[in-house]
Design a protein around this motif. Sequence first.
Motif, PDB file in Angstrom:
ATOM      1  N   ILE A 115       0.838  -1.201   0.000  1.00  0.00           N
ATOM      2  CA  ILE A 115       0.000   0.000   0.000  1.00  0.00           C
ATOM      3  C   ILE A 115       0.875   1.255   0.000  1.00  0.00           C
ATOM      4  O   ILE A 115       0.623   2.207  -0.749  1.00  0.00           O
ATOM      5  N   ILE A 116       1.905   1.248   0.835  1.00  0.00           N
ATOM      6  CA  ILE A 116       2.813   2.395   0.876  1.00  0.00           C
ATOM      7  C   ILE A 116       3.493   2.582  -0.477  1.00  0.00           C
ATOM      8  O   ILE A 116       3.675   3.707  -0.945  1.00  0.00           O
ATOM      9  N   TYR A 117       3.848   1.474  -1.125  1.00  0.00           N
ATOM     10  CA  TYR A 117       4.459   1.546  -2.446  1.00  0.00           C
ATOM     11  C   TYR A 117       3.501   2.191  -3.455  1.00  0.00           C
ATOM     12  O   TYR A 117       3.907   3.025  -4.271  1.00  0.00           O
ATOM     13  N   LYS A 144       2.348   6.832  -6.874  1.00  0.00           N
ATOM     14  CA  LYS A 144       1.456   7.877  -7.382  1.00  0.00           C
ATOM     15  C   LYS A 144       1.949   9.262  -6.985  1.00  0.00           C
ATOM     16  O   LYS A 144       1.804  10.224  -7.751  1.00  0.00           O
ATOM     17  N   SER A 145       2.534   9.362  -5.791  1.00  0.00           N
ATOM     18  CA  SER A 145       3.099  10.643  -5.356  1.00  0.00           C
ATOM     19  C   SER A 145       4.228  11.072  -6.278  1.00  0.00           C
ATOM     20  O   SER A 145       4.308  12.237  -6.687  1.00  0.00           O
ATOM     21  N   LYS A 153       4.410  14.316  -8.821  1.00  0.00           N
ATOM     22  CA  LYS A 153       5.475  15.323  -8.731  1.00  0.00           C
ATOM     23  C   LYS A 153       6.190  15.495 -10.069  1.00  0.00           C
ATOM     24  O   LYS A 153       6.468  16.624 -10.497  1.00  0.00           O
ATOM     25  N   LEU A 154       6.510  14.374 -10.724  1.00  0.00           N
ATOM     26  CA  LEU A 154       7.317  14.428 -11.939  1.00  0.00           C
ATOM     27  C   LEU A 154       6.523  14.876 -13.162  1.00  0.00           C
ATOM     28  O   LEU A 154       7.025  15.661 -13.979  1.00  0.00           O
ATOM     29  N   VAL A 176      -5.881   4.285  -0.177  1.00  0.00           N
ATOM     30  CA  VAL A 176      -4.856   4.767  -1.102  1.00  0.00           C
ATOM     31  C   VAL A 176      -5.313   6.068  -1.761  1.00  0.00           C
ATOM     32  O   VAL A 176      -4.556   7.031  -1.866  1.00  0.00           O
ATOM     33  N   GLY A 177      -6.587   6.101  -2.204  1.00  0.00           N
ATOM     34  CA  GLY A 177      -7.107   7.307  -2.836  1.00  0.00           C
ATOM     35  C   GLY A 177      -7.085   8.497  -1.895  1.00  0.00           C
ATOM     36  O   GLY A 177      -6.704   9.615  -2.285  1.00  0.00           O
ATOM     37  N   SER A 178      -7.483   8.274  -0.644  1.00  0.00           N
ATOM     38  CA  SER A 178      -7.475   9.347   0.346  1.00  0.00           C
ATOM     39  C   SER A 178      -6.057   9.834   0.614  1.00  0.00           C
ATOM     40  O   SER A 178      -5.806  11.045   0.714  1.00  0.00           O
ATOM     41  N   ALA A 179      -5.115   8.904   0.727  1.00  0.00           N
ATOM     42  CA  ALA A 179      -3.721   9.273   0.974  1.00  0.00           C
ATOM     43  C   ALA A 179      -3.149  10.073  -0.189  1.00  0.00           C
ATOM     44  O   ALA A 179      -2.420  11.054   0.017  1.00  0.00           O
ATOM     45  N   VAL A 180      -3.477   9.684  -1.409  1.00  0.00           N
ATOM     46  CA  VAL A 180      -2.953  10.383  -2.587  1.00  0.00           C
ATOM     47  C   VAL A 180      -3.524  11.796  -2.665  1.00  0.00           C
ATOM     48  O   VAL A 180      -2.819  12.741  -3.030  1.00  0.00           O
TER      49      VAL A 180
END
Length: 303
Positions: free
Chosen positions: A63-65, A70-71, A75-76, A142-146
């Motif tokens: 999940i962290i991966y 996505k982070s 950014k890129l 994951v969606g909330s974290a992103v």
Amino acid sequence: MPSGLFALLDDISALVKASAASLDDVPAQVAKTTGKVSGIVIDDTAVTPKYVVGLDPSRELAIIYQIAKKSLINKLLLLSPAALLLGYFAPWAITPILMVGGAYLCFEGYEKVHSLFSHHENHTGREQIKEITPEELEKERVGSAVRTDIILSAEIMAIAYSQVTGQAIVNQIVVMLAVAVFITVAVYGFVGLIVKADDIGLHLAGGKYPPATQSVGRGIVRFMPHFLRWLGYVGTAAMLWVGAEIIAHGIPLTTRLLHDIEQGLSSMPVVAWFAKALACGVGGLLVGFIIEKVVVLVRKIFT
């Protein structure tokens, strides 16, 4: 003709040397930018672990991966180009955008502080519990974290751009890409270590290790819940501090006030830093409080 060719080659050589000299400064610029965004990095690191709490431990790193991937993509491919384009076509828009992001951080920080001190119970006993599969819960987390990460990442990349304005475009691109990769790897690498620390402790506490190692493992297991709780507090404080400081730097009066605090306590750097952080934290709470009241009012008007 030969002299013209040699002159052209000399110009190209000088350009290459200038670019190389400029790129030699990239590590120092990345380090400087990382220092500037340290508060946001702390906030990002403190917020992320909550998104894997309660999920299958075997899925934590996966999940962290996903969040980290996505982070980094954001950014890129989205935030860095957006900052560069804004810097070229509408540099005046960067500060207001940063201030809007800072206001969002203040609002989020105030909401967290408010939830810590509010004890209102609204349970009616008839709440409907929505059934959700582990896969759906993971996707939702994951969606909330992103969504949270993209706000913090936008602040990071905008600040990164502000550190390289006026430099050659190649240098700007290299520094911003380096900052994006370095911070993403550092944040989510540390988050992964935090999330799996209790598993590491349990492993060390196993019977196949010497008593001293087992004692360390048990200590890690006992320490991590307290560490995660305090990390959440630090993240909230950093959110208020960073959000308010971003807003303050967009207003001449508050910029001057913060400068006066630093100058007045310049003989005591630690005290000066603490006074500035405290002033920003209190200011962040005030900004968050005002925004929360506006949001409540708008909801009442349109509902």
